[in-house]
Write an enzyme that holds these catalytic residues in place. Sequence first.
Site, PDB file in Angstrom:
ATOM      1  N   CYS A 197      34.787  35.543  45.808  1.00  0.00           N
ATOM      2  CA  CYS A 197      33.795  36.593  45.570  1.00  0.00           C
ATOM      3  C   CYS A 197      33.969  37.820  46.463  1.00  0.00           C
ATOM      4  O   CYS A 197      33.637  38.931  46.063  1.00  0.00           O
ATOM      5  CB  CYS A 197      32.395  36.011  45.759  1.00  0.00           C
ATOM      6  SG  CYS A 197      32.188  34.382  45.024  1.00  0.00           S
ATOM      7  N   HIS A 250      29.095  42.325  44.065  1.00  0.00           N
ATOM      8  CA  HIS A 250      29.614  41.168  43.348  1.00  0.00           C
ATOM      9  C   HIS A 250      28.514  40.615  42.450  1.00  0.00           C
ATOM     10  O   HIS A 250      27.376  40.428  42.880  1.00  0.00           O
ATOM     11  CB  HIS A 250      30.073  40.100  44.336  1.00  0.00           C
ATOM     12  CG  HIS A 250      30.237  38.755  43.729  1.00  0.00           C
ATOM     13  ND1 HIS A 250      31.070  38.528  42.652  1.00  0.00           N
ATOM     14  CD2 HIS A 250      29.655  37.555  44.006  1.00  0.00           C
ATOM     15  CE1 HIS A 250      31.001  37.257  42.312  1.00  0.00           C
ATOM     16  NE2 HIS A 250      30.148  36.644  43.106  1.00  0.00           N
ATOM     17  N   ASN A 306      29.588  35.812  35.989  1.00  0.00           N
ATOM     18  CA  ASN A 306      30.151  35.916  37.332  1.00  0.00           C
ATOM     19  C   ASN A 306      31.659  35.751  37.218  1.00  0.00           C
ATOM     20  O   ASN A 306      32.151  34.658  36.928  1.00  0.00           O
ATOM     21  CB  ASN A 306      29.536  34.829  38.214  1.00  0.00           C
ATOM     22  CG  ASN A 306      30.064  34.838  39.643  1.00  0.00           C
ATOM     23  OD1 ASN A 306      31.157  35.290  39.912  1.00  0.00           O
ATOM     24  ND2 ASN A 306      29.277  34.299  40.557  1.00  0.00           N
TER      25      ASN A 306
END
Length: 352
Positions: A128, A269, A299
Site C-alpha cells: 500500500c 491509498h 483497493n
Amino acid sequence: MTASDLQSGLAIKVDSMALRGVVCALPTQVVKNQTLAAQFGEKEVNDVIKMIGVHERRLAPPHQTAADLSQAAADRLLDELGWARDTVDALIFVTQTPDYTLPASACALQARLGLKRSCAAFDVNLGCSGYVYGLWLAGKLLDGRAIKRVLLLAGETPSKITDPSDRSTAMLFGDGGSASAIEFDAGAAPAHFVLGSDGAGERHLMIPSGRYKPYLGDDARLEGRDPTCLFMDGGEIFNFTLSNIPQLVSDTLETAGKTREQVDAFLFHQANTFMLKHIIKKAKLAPERAPINMDRYGNTSCVSIPLLLVDKCPQVQSAPQTVAMFGFGVGYSWSGAVLDLPVLAVNRLIEV
C-alpha cells in the site's frame, strides 16, 4: 538532499526529480460486488458495500499478471512520451504479486520492454505504501550522469492471493498495473517525502504461509482459514490508520512548507471509503480536494495512487499542480510525499 526525523517518520528532500507522465492499465473484466449476494447473502453484501464503498472491481484472468499489466502501461507511456527504449537507465517494479519467486520480475520486464542491457532493474516488495516509496527511490537514483531516466512500475493482482470465501477481502481488492516516467531535471522543484514503518503490525495483514517461514498454527484468528491466502484484521488496520495517517499528513505538509490550501489534490491509498472519510475529516482537509474512486476499482494496493492521478486529476495535463500522496498499510509501512508537478505530457488510463 537532507533528512530528519519527525514524529511520523523520516523526512527527506529530493532535488532534480520531474514526473513526466503516468499510465495505468486495468483488466477488462468488471466484477460487481452485488453479484456475490448468492454466495454471502444480500444483506451481508450490502453491509460490506456500504462500509468499504466498493461496488465493482477489475479482476485479471488467470494468465494475466501484475507484470503484464504494468508492461502494457509502460509500453503505452514510452510510446506516447517518445522516449527511446535505450534512454531508460533504471527500472523499479513495486509489487507483492510477482511473476515468480525468482527471478525478479523487473529483470524480465527489462527484456520484455526492450530496454538496454545497462538498465538497472530490481523489484520492491511493498504494498500500500509502495508507490510513494518507489518515487523516493527513483529520485534517489537520479544523478544527471549515469541515471537520467527511471521507469517506475507498480502493479498488483490481489485477486490471485485472496480467498474467495473470505468476506473481509473477497469484495475489497482489485487488480491493476501502472507506469510512471521520472526524469532528472536540475530546474525541478524539490520533492518532499516522509517515510516510516512499524513491523510490530506484520501479523495483521499478511499471507501466513506459502514461502519459507512455516506457519505454526499459532494464531487463533486464522482458524478455519487457508494460510496461503491473504489475511486481514480489519479492526487493527483501521486503528493503525486513524492513529497514524492524520499525523503523517501534517508532517508531510510541514516538511514541504505547504499549507492545506496550497495543495491541489490529496491522493490517499484507497483502502476503505469509511476509513478514508475519517482520515480526511481528522486531517482537516477539504473533501473536494481528496478524491475517492474505490467504488469502481476497489483497493488496488500500490496502484491506487497513480490510478487516482489518471482517473481523478485530468488538470495535471493542462497546468502545474501541487499534489500530496499518502500510502499506508501492510507492513506496517507508510509514506507521504508532496510534489510540485510540471504539466504531465501523459496521464492516461487504458484497458488490456
